[in-house]
Design a protein around this motif. Structure first.
Motif, PDB file in Angstrom:
ATOM      1  N   GLY A  74     109.015  67.048 116.184  1.00  0.00           N
ATOM      2  CA  GLY A  74     109.841  67.559 117.280  1.00  0.00           C
ATOM      3  C   GLY A  74     109.434  66.989 118.628  1.00  0.00           C
ATOM      4  O   GLY A  74     109.602  67.640 119.653  1.00  0.00           O
ATOM      5  N   THR A  75     108.874  65.772 118.633  1.00  0.00           N
ATOM      6  CA  THR A  75     108.452  65.160 119.904  1.00  0.00           C
ATOM      7  C   THR A  75     109.653  64.849 120.790  1.00  0.00           C
ATOM      8  O   THR A  75     109.674  65.184 121.964  1.00  0.00           O
ATOM      9  CB  THR A  75     107.650  63.862 119.626  1.00  0.00           C
ATOM     10  OG1 THR A  75     106.495  64.204 118.873  1.00  0.00           O
ATOM     11  CG2 THR A  75     107.247  63.177 120.922  1.00  0.00           C
ATOM     12  N   THR A  76     110.665  64.174 120.225  1.00  0.00           N
ATOM     13  CA  THR A  76     111.840  63.802 121.024  1.00  0.00           C
ATOM     14  C   THR A  76     112.799  64.979 121.088  1.00  0.00           C
ATOM     15  O   THR A  76     113.154  65.557 120.059  1.00  0.00           O
ATOM     16  CB  THR A  76     112.556  62.591 120.401  1.00  0.00           C
ATOM     17  OG1 THR A  76     111.617  61.551 120.204  1.00  0.00           O
ATOM     18  CG2 THR A  76     113.697  62.108 121.287  1.00  0.00           C
ATOM     19  N   CYS A  90     107.486  50.254 110.880  1.00  0.00           N
ATOM     20  CA  CYS A  90     107.531  50.113 112.341  1.00  0.00           C
ATOM     21  C   CYS A  90     106.167  49.676 112.857  1.00  0.00           C
ATOM     22  O   CYS A  90     106.064  49.108 113.935  1.00  0.00           O
ATOM     23  CB  CYS A  90     107.920  51.439 112.999  1.00  0.00           C
ATOM     24  SG  CYS A  90     109.640  51.854 112.753  1.00  0.00           S
ATOM     25  N   ASP A 100     103.895  50.564 105.116  1.00  0.00           N
ATOM     26  CA  ASP A 100     102.472  50.176 105.139  1.00  0.00           C
ATOM     27  C   ASP A 100     101.579  51.276 104.580  1.00  0.00           C
ATOM     28  O   ASP A 100     100.455  51.028 104.159  1.00  0.00           O
ATOM     29  CB  ASP A 100     102.053  49.811 106.580  1.00  0.00           C
ATOM     30  CG  ASP A 100     102.309  50.951 107.555  1.00  0.00           C
ATOM     31  OD1 ASP A 100     101.345  51.554 108.035  1.00  0.00           O
ATOM     32  OD2 ASP A 100     103.493  51.266 107.830  1.00  0.00           O
ATOM     33  N   LYS A 131     111.773  57.587 114.234  1.00  0.00           N
ATOM     34  CA  LYS A 131     112.936  57.156 115.032  1.00  0.00           C
ATOM     35  C   LYS A 131     112.500  56.550 116.365  1.00  0.00           C
ATOM     36  O   LYS A 131     112.962  55.482 116.756  1.00  0.00           O
ATOM     37  CB  LYS A 131     113.863  58.357 115.297  1.00  0.00           C
ATOM     38  CG  LYS A 131     114.427  58.969 114.034  1.00  0.00           C
ATOM     39  CD  LYS A 131     115.250  60.209 114.314  1.00  0.00           C
ATOM     40  CE  LYS A 131     114.431  61.378 114.871  1.00  0.00           C
ATOM     41  NZ  LYS A 131     113.345  61.838 113.980  1.00  0.00           N
ATOM     42  N   SER A 132     111.601  57.253 117.050  1.00  0.00           N
ATOM     43  CA  SER A 132     111.164  56.746 118.362  1.00  0.00           C
ATOM     44  C   SER A 132     110.362  55.459 118.193  1.00  0.00           C
ATOM     45  O   SER A 132     110.440  54.561 119.036  1.00  0.00           O
ATOM     46  CB  SER A 132     110.339  57.807 119.086  1.00  0.00           C
ATOM     47  OG  SER A 132     111.123  58.961 119.303  1.00  0.00           O
ATOM     48  N   SER A 133     109.625  55.353 117.093  1.00  0.00           N
ATOM     49  CA  SER A 133     108.872  54.112 116.834  1.00  0.00           C
ATOM     50  C   SER A 133     109.842  52.950 116.640  1.00  0.00           C
ATOM     51  O   SER A 133     109.626  51.844 117.154  1.00  0.00           O
ATOM     52  CB  SER A 133     108.007  54.255 115.583  1.00  0.00           C
ATOM     53  OG  SER A 133     107.157  55.368 115.710  1.00  0.00           O
TER      54      SER A 133
HETATM   55  N1  LIG Z   1     101.628  53.882 109.605  1.00  0.00           N
HETATM   56  C1  LIG Z   1     102.823  54.026 110.173  1.00  0.00           C
HETATM   57  N2  LIG Z   1     103.043  55.042 111.031  1.00  0.00           N
HETATM   58  C2  LIG Z   1     104.283  55.154 111.591  1.00  0.00           C
HETATM   59  C3  LIG Z   1     105.323  54.248 111.285  1.00  0.00           C
HETATM   60  N3  LIG Z   1     106.416  54.627 111.995  1.00  0.00           N
HETATM   61  C4  LIG Z   1     106.062  55.716 112.712  1.00  0.00           C
HETATM   62  N4  LIG Z   1     104.778  56.045 112.465  1.00  0.00           N
HETATM   63  C5  LIG Z   1     104.043  57.193 112.984  1.00  0.00           C
HETATM   64  O1  LIG Z   1     104.728  58.375 112.660  1.00  0.00           O
HETATM   65  C6  LIG Z   1     104.603  59.354 113.683  1.00  0.00           C
HETATM   66  C7  LIG Z   1     105.985  59.814 114.138  1.00  0.00           C
HETATM   67  O2  LIG Z   1     106.658  58.740 114.758  1.00  0.00           O
HETATM   68  P1  LIG Z   1     107.819  58.944 115.816  1.00  0.00           P
HETATM   69  O3  LIG Z   1     108.379  57.615 116.083  1.00  0.00           O
HETATM   70  O4  LIG Z   1     107.341  59.736 116.974  1.00  0.00           O
HETATM   71  O5  LIG Z   1     108.810  59.839 114.958  1.00  0.00           O
HETATM   72  P2  LIG Z   1     110.211  60.493 115.370  1.00  0.00           P
HETATM   73  O6  LIG Z   1     111.120  60.327 114.231  1.00  0.00           O
HETATM   74  O7  LIG Z   1     110.643  59.964 116.674  1.00  0.00           O
HETATM   75  O8  LIG Z   1     109.825  62.014 115.515  1.00  0.00           O
HETATM   76  P3  LIG Z   1     110.514  63.191 116.373  1.00  0.00           P
HETATM   77  O9  LIG Z   1     110.738  62.675 117.750  1.00  0.00           O
HETATM   78  O10 LIG Z   1     109.518  64.283 116.319  1.00  0.00           O
HETATM   79  O11 LIG Z   1     111.764  63.548 115.683  1.00  0.00           O
HETATM   80  C8  LIG Z   1     103.797  58.699 114.792  1.00  0.00           C
HETATM   81  O12 LIG Z   1     102.449  59.071 114.662  1.00  0.00           O
HETATM   82  C9  LIG Z   1     103.963  57.207 114.513  1.00  0.00           C
HETATM   83  O13 LIG Z   1     102.876  56.437 114.978  1.00  0.00           O
HETATM   84  C10 LIG Z   1     105.043  53.186 110.354  1.00  0.00           C
HETATM   85  O14 LIG Z   1     105.907  52.347 110.021  1.00  0.00           O
HETATM   86  N5  LIG Z   1     103.804  53.123 109.835  1.00  0.00           N
END
Ligand SMILES: Nc1nc2c(ncn2[C@@H]2O[C@H](COP(=O)(O)OP(=O)(O)OP(=O)(O)O)[C@@H](O)[C@H]2O)c(=O)[nH]1
Ligand SMILES: Nc1nc2c(c(=O)[nH]1)N(C=O)[C@@H](CNc1ccc(C(=O)N[C@@H](CCC(=O)O)C(=O)O)cc1)CN2
Ligand SMILES: [Mg+2]
Length: 449
Positions: free
Chosen positions: A252-254, A352, A337, A232-234
């Protein structure tokens, strides 16, 4: 409400420290009143319009110099408001600005109401209501497309279209009245209704732009949701084109949600990055998840992200089906990817990391709010309930007129709905207005506009 004989003053630039601030003045006696509190080579009232004069604002009670200023002079009717006006360009210090305003307020000026300068421009026939509304739209437009559309409205695009529809109705009324003058011809059947059907068509087209216009003006709220670590954050960062949210592989980062305005093909979007949904014993994380759910409920659209390397979990299934009951949802199959699994039906594949699939996601967002992306900013769009209501009333009246004509009603009966149709359009441009309507429009403006 508005006392239009008064002389008004307001700060036209934002409060706060700046290089220069502009205090706007308007009213019949504004220049004469300014003479009493200004010292320079020339008196404001004795200065030609469109001239800038140099000098000092003084406190007339003590003769104390308050600030060194430049003043632009405008003489009625050649000004924004159509009245005598001036703009004091002073140093941008809030303390100094407040002192000048206080001196103005004790020397013949009162604080302007929101939108009062533009209201006066309207009253003095410097602009019609569609243009006056456009002024505020330009100030608050959130994307370049929305701003350009508003600018074209200020140039009179909507006004001209309405005016030309009015001409069509008027020429039909003229026809009816001519026949009324020669009753022996008794030729109701001969009224040419082409112009009326064309007017209806044109009004329908304008009404069809309402939804797009509203969305361009107000924007929509989109919440990013999904399991922890789904990306999500990405995606938030990718959509913003900047590294705003913390991204990490720790689940659980965000926790606290993030929000930001951005433009998707000209549509203003308020985007939320939320805490990933999972069962958590940690009270802080649990509070974040609670807020994620509230945000989803208050959004127009939810983008639900699934990590394709994991696939759809039972939790995802539950979340999706409960969101689907109350909201529009777009489902995203992220991290393509890394995984070669093909996306389940209804999911948009996305990475992302590489950006692959992002264009398709943008298209899906635009489609889901079912508006046309505004590529041509020369189209005319309406965007207020007031404009919509006036157009609907006018269209209804035109349908009545057509009915009356086809039923062979007497000409004086036919003329009634035709005049009503014309009046509703007159209300739209402000030729016909009431104080209530004006108050509603202008109270939403900034002070100083
Ligand atoms: N290879 C790859 N890694 C990704 C992609 N999107 C996200 N990631 C990785 O996945 C991990 C989690 O990404 P976040 O964007 O922090 O995920 P989130 O959904 O915000 O997570 P929370 O905040 O914990 O709920 C990170 O290490 C990112 O770099 C993608 O499209 N490809
Ligand atoms: N300093 C300043 N900048 C500003 C404004 C303003 O009022 N003051 N505007 C305010 O929002 C906008 C410009 N709009 C304006 C519109 C009309 C007139 C005006 O003087 N009209 C006269 C003469 C027109 C002409 O020469 O053709 C008139 O209508 O008679 C001034 C500003 C944006 N920038
Ligand atoms: Mg996150």
């Amino acid at each position: 409400m508005y006392q239009l004989d008064d002389n008004i003053a307001a700060l036209a630039t934002p409060w706060g420290k700046s290089a220069i601030a502009i205090i706007r003045l308007s009213g019949r006696d504004s220049l004469i009143n300014l003479d009493k509190i200004f010292k320079g080579k020339k008196k404001p009232s004795a200065t030609e319009g469109y001239t800038i004069i140099y000098g000092h604002i003084i406190d007339p009670a003590t003769e104390e110099k308050i600030d060194e200023v430049l003043i632009s002079i405008f003489k009625a009717p050649n000004s924004y408001t159509g009245e005598n006006s001036a703009e004091i360009n002073c140093h941008g210090n809030p303390v100094g600005i407040q002192r000048i305003l206080n001196i103005l307020y004790t020397n013949g000026f009162r604080e302007a109401e929101p939108g009062e300068f533009t209201l006066r421009a309207f009253i003095n026939r410097k602009m019609d209501l569609t243009r006056a509304e456009a002024v505020q739209e330009i100030v608050s437009a959130k994307t370049e497309q929305a701003r350009e559309l508003a600018l074209h409205k200020l140039e009179g695009k909507l006004f001209s279209e309405i005016d030309s529809i009015k001409q069509e109705i008027l020429s039909t009324i003229a026809q009816v009245e001519l026949m009324l003058d020669y009753p022996e011809e008794d030729a109701n059947i001969n009224i040419n209704t082409d112009k009326l059907t064309d007017s209806i068509e044109r009004i329908k087209n304008l009404l069809g732009t309402y939804k797009t216009g509203r969305i361009l003006k107000e924007g929509i709220k989109i919440a990013l949701a999904g399991n922890t670590n789904a990306g999500k954050s990405s995606l938030f960062n990718l959509m913003l084109k900047e590294d705003r949210a913390i991204v990490s592989d720790i689940h659980g980062t965000t926790r606290d949600y993030l929000e930001s305005w951005l433009s998707i093909k000209g549509m203003p979007v308020l985007l939320y990055d939320t805490a990933g949904i999972r069962k958590s014993e940690d009270p802080i994380e649990a509070e974040g998840i609670k807020r994620s759910r509230l945000l989803m409920e208050s959004s127009n659209l939810v983008i639900y992200i699934v990590d394709s390397t994991i696939g759809i979990t039972d939790e995802d299934d539950d979340n999706i089906s409960s969101i689907e009951k109350i909201k529009k949802i777009i489902k995203v199959w992220n991290k393509t990817d890394l995984s070669k699994k093909s996306p389940p039906a209804g999911f948009i594949p996305l990475s992302c990391k590489t950006g692959e699939g992002f264009k398709e996601l943008e298209d899906a967002i635009i489609r889901s709010v079912s508006i046309a992306a505004v590529e041509d900013t020369h189209t005319i769009v309406i965007d207020s309930d007031r404009q919509k209501r006036c157009l609907e009333e006018s269209m209804d009246a035109l349908f009545h007129a057509l009915d009356a004509i086809s039923n062979g009603e007497p000409l004086d009966i036919v003329a009634v709905p035709l005049r009503a149709a014309l009046n509703s359009l007159g209300e739209l441009t402000g030729e016909i207005n009431s104080e209530d309507i004006l108050e509603q429009i202008f109270c939403n403006f900034c002070v100083g506009k």
